[in-house]
Design an enzyme around this catalytic site. Sequence first.
Site, PDB file in Angstrom:
ATOM      1  CG  HIS A 289      -1.783  -0.716   0.478  1.00 11.38           C
ATOM      2  ND1 HIS A 289      -3.336  -0.703   0.278  1.00 11.38           N
ATOM      3  CD2 HIS A 289      -2.068  -2.364   1.677  1.00 11.38           C
ATOM      4  CE1 HIS A 289      -3.995  -2.467   0.522  1.00 11.38           C
ATOM      5  NE2 HIS A 289      -3.445  -3.438   1.004  1.00 11.38           N
TER       6      HIS A 289
ATOM      7  CB  THR B   2      -1.763  -3.289  -2.701  1.00  7.94           C
ATOM      8  OG1 THR B   2      -1.035  -2.357  -2.054  1.00  7.94           O
ATOM      9  CG2 THR B   2      -1.204  -4.385  -2.334  1.00  7.94           C
TER      10      THR B   2
ATOM     11  CG  ASP C 199      -3.991  -4.757   4.869  1.00  4.91           C
ATOM     12  OD1 ASP C 199      -4.035  -6.153   5.645  1.00  4.91           O
ATOM     13  OD2 ASP C 199      -4.952  -4.649   4.449  1.00  4.91           O
ATOM     14  CD  GLU C 200      -5.770  -5.915   1.428  1.00  2.00           C
ATOM     15  OE1 GLU C 200      -6.488  -6.519   1.226  1.00  2.00           O
ATOM     16  OE2 GLU C 200      -5.496  -5.068   1.017  1.00  2.00           O
ATOM     17  CB  VAL C 201       3.020  -7.774   1.760  1.00  2.00           C
ATOM     18  CG1 VAL C 201       4.234  -7.366   0.829  1.00  2.00           C
ATOM     19  CG2 VAL C 201       3.161  -7.380   2.807  1.00  2.00           C
TER      20      VAL C 201
END
Lengths: 595, 595
Positions: free
Chosen positions: A298, A335, A370-372
């Site tokens: 992100h 992302t 988050d969300e790598v």
Amino acid sequence: MMHQILPILQYNIINMKHHILLLLLCTTAAVSHAYQFENVTAPPYPVITPKPKSITFDKDTLTIDPCSLQVSVTLPKKLTESVSQFISNSINTFVKVDLFPTQTCNPSPTNLTTLSITLTGETQPNDNVLPPVLQDTDESYTLTIDSVKGAVISAPQFSGVMRALGTFSQVVTGNGQGVEGKAGGSLYEVRHTPIVVTDAPRYKYRGIMLDTSRRFYSVDTITKLLDSMAVAKFNVLHWHIVDDQSFPLELKTSFPSVTFNGAWTQEQVYSQKQIWGIVGHALRLAIRIVPEFDNPGHTRAVGLDPYFREIVRCFNDVDGYTVPGAYRIEGVPHTSTLDPSYEKTYELLSGVFQEMGTLFPDSLIHLGGDEVDTTCFDENPNLKTWMTQQNIANYSELVITHLAKARTLLPEGKRAIYWSDEGSFYQRYRDGDVLMYWGSSANMKNLTELYPKLSYILAPVDYYYLDCSFGNEYGGKSWCDPMKTWWRIYSFEPSDFLPETDERVLGTEVPVWSELMNEEALFQKIWPRAAAMADKMWGPKAAVDLVGLVQRQVSFGEHLNARGIPVTHISGRWCEVIADHCFAEHIPQSIMASQ
Amino acid sequence: MMHQILPILQYNIINMKHHILLLLLCTTAAVSHAYQFENVTAPPYPVITPKPKSITFDKDTLTIDPCSLQVSVTLPKKLTESVSQFISNSINTFVKVDLFPTQTCNPSPTNLTTLSITLTGETQPNDNVLPPVLQDTDESYTLTIDSVKGAVISAPQFSGVMRALGTFSQVVTGNGQGVEGKAGGSLYEVRHTPIVVTDAPRYKYRGIMLDTSRRFYSVDTITKLLDSMAVAKFNVLHWHIVDDQSFPLELKTSFPSVTFNGAWTQEQVYSQKQIWGIVGHALRLAIRIVPEFDNPGHTRAVGLDPYFREIVRCFNDVDGYTVPGAYRIEGVPHTSTLDPSYEKTYELLSGVFQEMGTLFPDSLIHLGGDEVDTTCFDENPNLKTWMTQQNIANYSELVITHLAKARTLLPEGKRAIYWSDEGSFYQRYRDGDVLMYWGSSANMKNLTELYPKLSYILAPVDYYYLDCSFGNEYGGKSWCDPMKTWWRIYSFEPSDFLPETDERVLGTEVPVWSELMNEEALFQKIWPRAAAMADKMWGPKAAVDLVGLVQRQVSFGEHLNARGIPVTHISGRWCEVIADHCFAEHIPQSIMASQ
């Protein structure tokens, strides 16, 4: 400016050192545009959100004239200013005043003329400092209202005073036109007196998360959000300030060019001066602000700065996808990620965290995690060689190593929060870290078994995501349909999933993501639903109270509407007029079962 | 008042009989609070909702200064006033003016200085009468904008002039701060000139239905709704004015006590004077208002009047259910019905229809006929005997007989509309009646086979219900989940269900029921989604145009926000900034397939 709200009162603050008399001097009594409360048959008891722990009441009605109400406080100077701010923003603004007042105040005789506020704690705060709000801050208070002693608030700590005022602002009702139209002046009333409220929350952390990267919100809107949160006794604003889409946080001493290049526009930046203002406003409401710099994922906005372009993987530039296969959510390439093999990555983190440390006094900093999208690491052909040199076995270990290093860059005394969901269960943390869990409630038990020595803030996607269900970027179904209704939000009970006495649960938070949000719709999508979370997490665990909850949600929504914050009703006019007619024994069992 | 919008211009209307020069004299140029258009990369073509039938454009930009724009019209007096009203409400209000202006206007040199409007139809309307809007009214127009002739509107009929102004208001853009910040004064611009628009709608009836019984909306809100409808070229407001819950229609000559007893409060009544004002405002926008008195069902409010109490079956009084088994929707007992065996029933209908006839000039009156709960007839022990005397075989025949009798009470020249869905397929109508179909789109073909000689207005619940999906009265799922997104609404195409040339289809309508609605949330739930219906029904049938539709929805939403009507965005900031980046070839096929 979305709505113009003018305070009708001016304050003469007479500083008498630890005993200050706030004389509410009235210069306008222009109530010609007073909010018209509809002829609703009010429930025969006080309606307060969140429902207090303990309340007794009776049948008397007392009248208040803001012209003549005296607020007497035994508080240090900074706290007195806080009380003054709250009364201005949350009680007086019930009256929508004429912009060109021509009348002067003509106080009417009333029988509630004083509001006294006393701090009972052993340690009195310093005159010139707002006390920090900590995880163990005592928010308890008592509020009594009767015709003899007036309204009396006492609380061990300042946070309790603010929570008491949140209650007081909701028991002051009426339209400023006089009781049932009989009296002149600008009378309000408190019904069901004598009232005695003895109150304290069940969970200590009750938060709302605001995402200012996908959409920029004005300082005025954030200030109004804080004001409305205070009424519902929220005590944390988690500020998801930057993300892939924009970097609106002003960096002054470290990397100003990240802000310059990463913000949507130069106007859409939160200057450090503005952030101080927001933090101060929140502290005066006893609300914490927890900042976040989500990383290593992100972080695309960072790459808009030429100096940092090289450290961002899956940058997904506007003019072409560097990784065409990168998956996308709500229209944005999803992302980007920082490359842990660059020293610059830690220059950046160090700079951002140090500046965050000076801006945000809170003890928590959110590091994201988050969300790598680890497939992005393939973009760097040298990375695997570097990993071998560093003895890092695979991409999961790479992320773990990165987050461990990032934590060392936090300013002293700060505690780390990370996002957590089913996709991050491979990560490792340090004992005492806080996990903000946004995964499915069904996996909450797995979370606590995997990480038994951590603390949790619960934000389960299947109960709490306020931005969802309004369709997706392509006009299709939202990924998190259906609507999280007030009832769905209220029905989340941590102890249904974890042991009731699990002290690792600090509290809960409703996220308001902004991929498909805008300033004009923000309050409509937050309120009054979010208050159902505060209601459940403040009040004692108890049997389902649908009738009471509806009345509280309706009343809270009307309170905000009266203050110029437009929000939707959650109930029909029919049910509001005919109190509890729609509920209780009249609710078909089939409907109750389908909740 | 929800939002204060002030016109910045004053008009000197010089009546030159059929050739009137509107000099837009400017008294304020206070643009310090001008709406800040964000730095959005605009699409390289004009964005107009609904998409015009035909448009050509080029690359020039012309500037406009409201201070000096001359509007030259060749119109009768009443129509000139209409043009003036539209420009005041829909073009000038882009500028949010300082409430305390200190500057005076200083016109800047511009290259678009005139707007000329000409009626080309053979019959010129009378000077003092607004022409009625009829089903066959011609809404076609041409609009050309270039630097030589300025902006030129010509249309055969007045409705076309209003549709052209709807287009003109959308091509005037900018922030009033000058072109790209370079010029002084308060400049706006028209990009992509020369522009030539040749336009006409595909369907003649494009409506929004507002329910003012479940929730009362102020006259100000209804007026703003009409203004916003005009921009999107809606041409019908279907006013569902009364229902079970309240009777806010002022009856003056027939039964004033029905209004007195049936309204929520005496303030929550639309007086006949106010209705005239609303009808007039709509006519000046070339919008029809179609009134409805739904009967024999949905009539509980009538029973609040003692005189009519006896004719209402399943009255379901507040203090007790007369029919405990009556089913309920959204918290309200559902639904009362008029008893056809009483002469009073037809006294009532006659009175209401006669007064409606004098208030609403439109040729259509909606008689409802919706959701008649025939089990309620059991309440009257004498009814079956009466039915036998009347030779009425069963309750279905009773409803049919009632509606046939009701139709005879319509004022002369009025055409009847009825609600229709799968539950009313037993009913019989007269050739030429209009059915407003709210059932499932899947049964649309059955409808037309059952009633081959009727006309239809289509409002299918599975595509068009705007109030649905926000949860139900009990906080559970809405009965008509999921959300009708802008894409879902746009994707309804009558010719997917009925022959393309089926001239019995007059048009379509999006209903806005108000069981769970309020004034503060109304525009948020209507816009910009509703405009997707207008877009589809106006424009020629064509291949899917997702990119263009998103741009039009976003642009229309921003237009309303700039005018102080707060609405949600349907798209992410990311996609708005990077025009069409999120769409076209970048849309994953899987997402397109799931629409």
